[in-house]
Enzyme design. Structure first.
Site, PDB file in Angstrom:
ATOM      1  N   GLU A   1      -1.490  -5.544   8.400  1.00 15.87           N
ATOM      2  CA  GLU A   1      -0.917  -4.796   9.763  1.00 15.87           C
ATOM      3  C   GLU A   1      -1.520  -5.110  11.146  1.00 15.87           C
ATOM      4  O   GLU A   1      -2.715  -5.178  11.285  1.00 15.87           O
ATOM      5  CB  GLU A   1      -0.709  -3.401   9.414  1.00 15.87           C
ATOM      6  CG  GLU A   1       0.078  -3.098   8.314  1.00 15.87           C
ATOM      7  CD  GLU A   1       0.306  -1.707   7.816  1.00 15.87           C
ATOM      8  OE1 GLU A   1      -0.301  -0.739   8.927  1.00 15.87           O
ATOM      9  OE2 GLU A   1       0.780  -1.347   7.030  1.00 15.87           O
TER      10      GLU A   1
ATOM     11  N   GLU B   1       8.855  -4.256  10.860  1.00 15.43           N
ATOM     12  CA  GLU B   1       9.451  -2.938  10.385  1.00 15.43           C
ATOM     13  C   GLU B   1       9.801  -2.043  11.195  1.00 15.43           C
ATOM     14  O   GLU B   1       9.179  -2.144  12.236  1.00 15.43           O
ATOM     15  CB  GLU B   1       8.264  -2.389   9.241  1.00 15.43           C
ATOM     16  CG  GLU B   1       8.769  -0.939   8.764  1.00 15.43           C
ATOM     17  CD  GLU B   1       7.727  -0.584   7.829  1.00 15.43           C
ATOM     18  OE1 GLU B   1       6.899  -0.956   7.416  1.00 15.43           O
ATOM     19  OE2 GLU B   1       8.038   0.840   7.269  1.00 15.43           O
TER      20      GLU B   1
ATOM     21  N   ASP C   1       0.859  -1.186  -0.007  1.00 13.46           N
ATOM     22  CA  ASP C   1      -0.073  -0.051  -0.082  1.00 13.46           C
ATOM     23  C   ASP C   1       0.816   1.155   0.096  1.00 13.46           C
ATOM     24  O   ASP C   1       0.225   2.205  -0.223  1.00 13.46           O
ATOM     25  CB  ASP C   1      -0.983  -0.091   1.303  1.00 13.46           C
ATOM     26  CG  ASP C   1      -0.658   0.061   2.495  1.00 13.46           C
ATOM     27  OD1 ASP C   1       0.898  -0.003   2.705  1.00 13.46           O
ATOM     28  OD2 ASP C   1      -1.106   0.245   3.630  1.00 13.46           O
ATOM     29  N   SER C   2       2.233   0.875   0.195  1.00 12.72           N
ATOM     30  CA  SER C   2       3.195   2.421  -0.182  1.00 12.72           C
ATOM     31  C   SER C   2       3.093   2.898  -1.449  1.00 12.72           C
ATOM     32  O   SER C   2       3.284   4.021  -1.685  1.00 12.72           O
ATOM     33  CB  SER C   2       4.535   1.863   0.029  1.00 12.72           C
ATOM     34  OG  SER C   2       4.671   0.569  -1.042  1.00 12.72           O
TER      35      SER C   2
ATOM     36  N   LYS D   1      -1.396  -9.406   2.821  1.00 12.94           N
ATOM     37  CA  LYS D   1      -0.668  -8.832   3.997  1.00 12.94           C
ATOM     38  C   LYS D   1      -1.474  -7.770   4.838  1.00 12.94           C
ATOM     39  O   LYS D   1      -2.199  -7.125   4.218  1.00 12.94           O
ATOM     40  CB  LYS D   1       0.590  -7.899   3.716  1.00 12.94           C
ATOM     41  CG  LYS D   1       1.444  -7.556   4.801  1.00 12.94           C
ATOM     42  CD  LYS D   1       2.774  -7.158   4.521  1.00 12.94           C
ATOM     43  CE  LYS D   1       2.828  -5.679   3.923  1.00 12.94           C
ATOM     44  NZ  LYS D   1       2.301  -4.541   4.715  1.00 12.94           N
TER      45      LYS D   1
HETATM   46  O1  KIV Z   1       3.470  -1.187   1.552  1.00 20.03           O
HETATM   47  C1  KIV Z   1       4.620  -1.454   1.714  1.00 20.03           C
HETATM   48  O2  KIV Z   1       5.312  -1.131   0.916  1.00 20.03           O
HETATM   49  C2  KIV Z   1       5.099  -2.052   2.910  1.00 20.03           C
HETATM   50  C3  KIV Z   1       6.574  -2.626   3.016  1.00 20.03           C
HETATM   51  C4  KIV Z   1       7.194  -1.429   3.849  1.00 20.03           C
HETATM   52  C5  KIV Z   1       6.550  -3.836   3.557  1.00 20.03           C
HETATM   53  O3  KIV Z   1       4.274  -2.822   3.661  1.00 20.03           O
END
Ligand code: KIV
Length: 312
Positions: free
Chosen positions: A139, A204, A68-69, A137
């Site tokens: 969080e 992280e 989600d980055s 993924k």
């Molecule tokens: O969204 C992302 O790029 C991430 C990484 C920093 C692991 O969650």
């Protein structure tokens, strides 16, 4: 046609994970667990589109995270919170079309799993069904959701420590687990996720010593970002490592290329060439054959220019 593909010499076991053998043996969650058991480091990168995902996959990286980055590095938002499920699905589909070997993990965006477990499960199913994700993924220590996803056959990657979707609660992007109490909590959360069925955990923004301790005590692989070298694998954001973020890099980022300078120079070169009529050249142009040129010219009293042909 059978839907079951048994391992054979043509389709070797997923446990064939030699890091020097970057053949097209598909990377799976069990294969990554086996890499941990064998002490082989796992390489991971984010990617968000077809072209870069092809490069990352063909370079032999084991895991591609559609992170989600992308809200920040691709869409220009201030943080990761604004990106939607539909936007994440759109990018995950593009990545999926490019990747043949790496495990494709889709990040569930903020708000898509923060309500009921049923809602989180329904959104996760969309990533698998509509975009071809091979794991999702999430969080935070969401044990109940991890259990439900695992029961629904969806592999889960946990994410603990500095969790960017919690930016407002954390009061900024700060290194986590710096006190005895928070270290104990983080370790307990990691073990709870593993017991709930998570296949991997991203750690992280935590001290190296804490990541090493968790990695050593967990049965599943840890993938570190800003968590030191002792994790089972490492992940970086593609745009960070290529200097494409227009911002100073965090301490843990290593710039492997300066794509920003490379691309800027190429774009300026192109603009100048256009402005000086140096692009395209005659060699970069299509031409009429001699026969057609003669035919066109005899049909007119005077030879005509290409512009005139277009008008005709
Ligand atoms: O969204 C992302 O790029 C991430 C990484 C920093 C692991 O969650």
């Amino acid at each position: 046609m059978s839907i079951t593909n048994f391992p054979s010499s043509a389709n070797p076991s997923p446990l064939n994970t030699s890091t020097t053998d970057k053949s097209l043996t598909k990377v799976t969650v069990p294969a990554l667990a086996e890499m941990k058991r064998q002490g082989k480091p796992i390489s991971a990168l984010t990617a968000y589109d077809y072209a870069t995902s092809r490069l990352v996959d063909e370079a032999g990286v084991d895991l591609i995270l559609v992170g989600d980055s992308l809200a920040m590095v691709v869409l220009g938002h201030e943080n990761t919170l604004a990106v939607t499920v539909d936007e994440m699905l759109h990018h995950t589909r593009a990545v999926r079309r490019a990747v043949r070997r790496a495990l494709v993990v889709a990040d569930m965006p903020f708000g898509s799993y923060h309500g009921s477990v049923a809602e989180g499960l329904a959104n996760a199913v969309r990533f698998v069904k509509e975009a071809g994700a091979e794991a999702v993924k999430i969080e935070g220590p969401r044990v109940e959701l991890v259990q439900a996803l695992t029961a629904a056959e969806i592999p889960v990657v946990g994410h603990l420590g500095l969790t960017p979707q919690s930016v407002h609660r954390m009061g900024g992007y700060r290194v986590q687990a710096r006190t005895a109490e928070t270290i104990v909590q983080l370790k307990a959360d990691a073990h709870a996720l593993a017991e709930a069925g998570a296949g991997l955990i991203v750690l992280e923004g935590i001290p190296r010593e804490v990541a090493a301790e968790i990695t050593g005590s967990l049965p599943i692989p840890t993938i570190g970002i800003g968590a030191g070298p002792d994790c089972d694998g490492q992940i970086l954001v593609f745009h960070d490592m290529m200097n494409l973020t227009f911002a100073p890099a965090a301490k843990f980022v290593r710039r492997y290329a300066d794509a920003s300078s490379l691309l800027r120079a190429a774009i300026e070169h192109y603009r100048e060439a256009v402005e000086h009529r140096a692009f395209p050249s005659d060699e970069e142009s299509y031409h009429l054959s001699e026969a057609v040129r003669k035919e066109v010219n005899t049909a007119h009293e005077a030879p005509i220019s290409i512009q005139a042909l277009h008008k005709a």
